[in-house]
Design a protein around this motif. Structure first.
Motif, short mmCIF file in Angstrom:
data_model
loop_
_atom_site.label_atom_id
_atom_site.label_comp_id
_atom_site.label_asym_id
_atom_site.label_seq_id
_atom_site.Cartn_x
_atom_site.Cartn_y
_atom_site.Cartn_z
N GLN A 36 67.72 5.74 -14.28
CA GLN A 36 67.62 6.27 -12.93
C GLN A 36 68.99 6.64 -12.38
O GLN A 36 69.14 7.62 -11.69
N GLN A 37 69.98 5.82 -12.68
CA GLN A 37 71.35 6.08 -12.26
C GLN A 37 72.27 5.85 -13.44
O GLN A 37 71.99 5.02 -14.30
N LYS A 105 67.96 14.73 -7.99
CA LYS A 105 67.11 13.55 -7.97
C LYS A 105 67.40 12.67 -6.75
O LYS A 105 66.52 11.97 -6.27
#
Length: 114
Positions: A36-37, A105
């Protein structure tokens, strides 16, 4: 002017092909799909890879080429040939897609914004 079959040009080609491209082809899709990161270290490694591709464009713009067995070292002809053959592929390879994807995102959209 860089001679295309010089020792240092061959080392550079192997570095770009075997290390940078293979790492990019395996590592970047995994990060995009499963994380996600990204960490600062991952971000710095991605920027290093993009920098190497940018340097590769500069190297290619300074590398002579052979045509019908004759070494062509005219800067204008080198640029013309490179810009009409591999430049677009190299340019799009250099773009930081992962940073663009993560930037998108991070955006929060709602129906009220439409």
């Amino acid at each position: 002017m860089i001679v295309p079959d010089s020792f240092y040009k061959q080392i550079w080609n192997h570095f770009i092909i075997y290390i940078i491209l293979i790492v990019s082809a395996i590592y970047v899709p995994i990060v995009i799909c499963f994380f996600q990161q990204i960490s600062k270290a991952q971000e710095m490694s991605n920027l290093f890879i993009d920098f190497c591709f940018a340097v590769d464009i500069g190297v290619n713009l300074s590398t002579a080429f052979y045509e019908k067995g004759k070494l062509i070292d005219d800067k204008r002809l080198i640029w013309k040939r490179y810009l009409t053959t591999w430049f677009m592929l190299d340019f799009f390879t250099m773009l930081p897609y992962q940073q663009l994807y993560l930037f998108e995102k991070d955006q929060n959209y709602s129906l009220a914004d439409i």
